[in-house]
Design an enzyme around this catalytic site. Structure first.
Site, PDB file in Angstrom:
ATOM      1  N   HIS A  96       0.890  -1.164   0.000  1.00 24.23           N
ATOM      2  CA  HIS A  96       0.000   0.000   0.000  1.00 24.23           C
ATOM      3  C   HIS A  96       0.928   1.214   0.000  1.00 24.23           C
ATOM      4  O   HIS A  96       2.155   1.054   0.003  1.00 24.23           O
ATOM      5  CB  HIS A  96      -0.954  -0.009   1.199  1.00 24.23           C
ATOM      6  CG  HIS A  96      -0.311   0.031   2.541  1.00 24.23           C
ATOM      7  ND1 HIS A  96       0.636  -0.890   2.961  1.00 24.23           N
ATOM      8  CD2 HIS A  96      -0.460   0.888   3.596  1.00 24.23           C
ATOM      9  CE1 HIS A  96       1.015  -0.624   4.195  1.00 24.23           C
ATOM     10  NE2 HIS A  96       0.382   0.465   4.604  1.00 24.23           N
ATOM     11  N   ASP A 100       5.530   4.904   5.134  1.00 21.53           N
ATOM     12  CA  ASP A 100       6.585   4.011   5.582  1.00 21.53           C
ATOM     13  C   ASP A 100       6.699   2.752   4.726  1.00 21.53           C
ATOM     14  O   ASP A 100       7.437   1.826   5.086  1.00 21.53           O
ATOM     15  CB  ASP A 100       6.392   3.638   7.059  1.00 21.53           C
ATOM     16  CG  ASP A 100       5.022   3.043   7.363  1.00 21.53           C
ATOM     17  OD1 ASP A 100       4.043   3.445   6.707  1.00 21.53           O
ATOM     18  OD2 ASP A 100       4.933   2.187   8.267  1.00 21.53           O
ATOM     19  N   HIS A 101       6.013   2.738   3.595  1.00 19.53           N
ATOM     20  CA  HIS A 101       6.082   1.594   2.681  1.00 19.53           C
ATOM     21  C   HIS A 101       6.465   1.992   1.262  1.00 19.53           C
ATOM     22  O   HIS A 101       6.600   1.111   0.401  1.00 19.53           O
ATOM     23  CB  HIS A 101       4.738   0.857   2.669  1.00 19.53           C
ATOM     24  CG  HIS A 101       4.413   0.217   3.983  1.00 19.53           C
ATOM     25  ND1 HIS A 101       4.678  -1.115   4.263  1.00 19.53           N
ATOM     26  CD2 HIS A 101       3.882   0.739   5.113  1.00 19.53           C
ATOM     27  CE1 HIS A 101       4.316  -1.381   5.509  1.00 19.53           C
ATOM     28  NE2 HIS A 101       3.827  -0.268   6.048  1.00 19.53           N
ATOM     29  N   HIS A 185      -6.787  -1.941   6.461  1.00 18.94           N
ATOM     30  CA  HIS A 185      -5.774  -0.952   6.822  1.00 18.94           C
ATOM     31  C   HIS A 185      -5.727   0.127   5.741  1.00 18.94           C
ATOM     32  O   HIS A 185      -5.629   1.315   6.027  1.00 18.94           O
ATOM     33  CB  HIS A 185      -4.415  -1.629   6.977  1.00 18.94           C
ATOM     34  CG  HIS A 185      -3.308  -0.694   7.343  1.00 18.94           C
ATOM     35  ND1 HIS A 185      -3.189  -0.128   8.595  1.00 18.94           N
ATOM     36  CD2 HIS A 185      -2.264  -0.217   6.615  1.00 18.94           C
ATOM     37  CE1 HIS A 185      -2.128   0.650   8.613  1.00 18.94           C
ATOM     38  NE2 HIS A 185      -1.550   0.625   7.431  1.00 18.94           N
ATOM     39  N   ASP A 207       0.818  -4.743   7.097  1.00 15.27           N
ATOM     40  CA  ASP A 207       0.075  -3.923   8.055  1.00 15.27           C
ATOM     41  C   ASP A 207      -1.338  -4.426   8.330  1.00 15.27           C
ATOM     42  O   ASP A 207      -2.113  -3.751   9.012  1.00 15.27           O
ATOM     43  CB  ASP A 207       0.030  -2.464   7.592  1.00 15.27           C
ATOM     44  CG  ASP A 207       1.332  -1.743   7.887  1.00 15.27           C
ATOM     45  OD1 ASP A 207       2.276  -2.405   8.365  1.00 15.27           O
ATOM     46  OD2 ASP A 207       1.418  -0.522   7.634  1.00 15.27           O
TER      47      ASP A 207
END
Length: 268
Positions: A96, A100-101, A185, A207
């Site tokens: 996603h 932080d990804h 999420h 996540d």
């Protein structure tokens, strides 16, 4: 790359409150948690799932998350520990597009890129409560333009890192490497399961469940778009692990992360 190998690329750490890690449950107080990317070396190529956070972006927009990231914990630095460069990655998959990804996506202008078909449109027009989650727009010229920003280009790069193959449902990236659709999420969130010839599979919750406690209690993080779908996805992940005898690995669980193989170590 005849046998599948999985490397966990340590991307540093961030801090959020316990009531964000365990929504409406807590306890409160700062929790420092790991961020990592997953590199799958397979006979069909090198697949990188997620690219961590960009330190400068976090310091500019989310400094309250107190990022810690050494040179070796940047994506180029983590790859260099393995004798690799960004150009050696064939496919980048984003589970996603929370900051932080996707913070290291800009290092891969050459790679094929894959995400759920709903994720880029969501990043272009997130819900009001998602703006910080979708705050790093360096991964997509389309999302940056839609939000009145400019996609970040590295020196010498002539085009943005912004063309994605949109997928839906569960998808086999390669033999024994499967993306599991786990929405909640985010609208297009994916988890990952990897099979090996001589050990149990690994199911990366990403996540869908930040920690082992999250999955055991079905208590998701507060950063979500659909909590009902999120609980459903957690139950789905738990059942898949049971059915396949898979080892579970969690995205933001510091205690478990301390036991994971990182750096030059790998799972095979």
């Amino acid at each position: 790359m005849s046998d599948t190998k999985v490397y966990l690329l340590d991307g540093g750490t961030l801090v959020i409150d316990g009531y964000h890690v365990f929504w409406n449950r807590g306890p409160a107080g700062e929790i420092r948690f790991p961020v990592y990317s997953i590199l799958v070396e397979h006979k069909d190529g090198r697949f990188l799932i997620d690219t961590g956070f960009d330190y400068d972006h976090v310091m500019k927009v989310l400094a309250f998350e107190k990022p810690i990231q050494s040179k070796d914990q940047t994506i180029p630095g983590a790859l260099a520990l393995l004798g690799l460069e960004p150009k050696d990655i064939d496919v980048v998959v984003n589970s996603h597009f929370h900051f932080d990804h996707c913070g290291g996506n800009k290092y891969f202008p050459h790679a094929k890129k894959i995400c759920h078909k709903s994720e880029v449109p969501q990043a272009c027009n997130p819900e009001p409560f998602e703006h910080l989650g979708y705050s790093d727009l360096s991964f997509s010229a389309e999302a940056a333009e839609a939000r009145g920003a400019t996609a970040q280009l590295l020196p010498g790069t002539t085009r943005a890192n912004s063309t994605f193959e949109g997928i839906e449902g569960d998808v086999d990236l390669a033999k024994g490497v499967k993306l599991i659709f786990t929405p909640g999420h985010s609208v297009g969130h994916y988890s990952l399961m990897v099979d090996f010839p001589s050990r149990k599979p690994i199911l990366f919750t990403i996540d869908a469940a930040y920690t082992q406690k999250s999955l055991e209690t079905l208590c998701q993080a507060s950063f979500h778009i659909d909590p009902v779908a999120g609980v459903r996805s957690m139950r789905h992940v738990r059942k898949l692990a049971e059915d396949h005898g898979a080892e579970l690995m969690f995205s933001h669980d510091m205690e478990n992360f301390k036991t994971y193989k990182t750096g030059t170590q790998f799972y095979s």
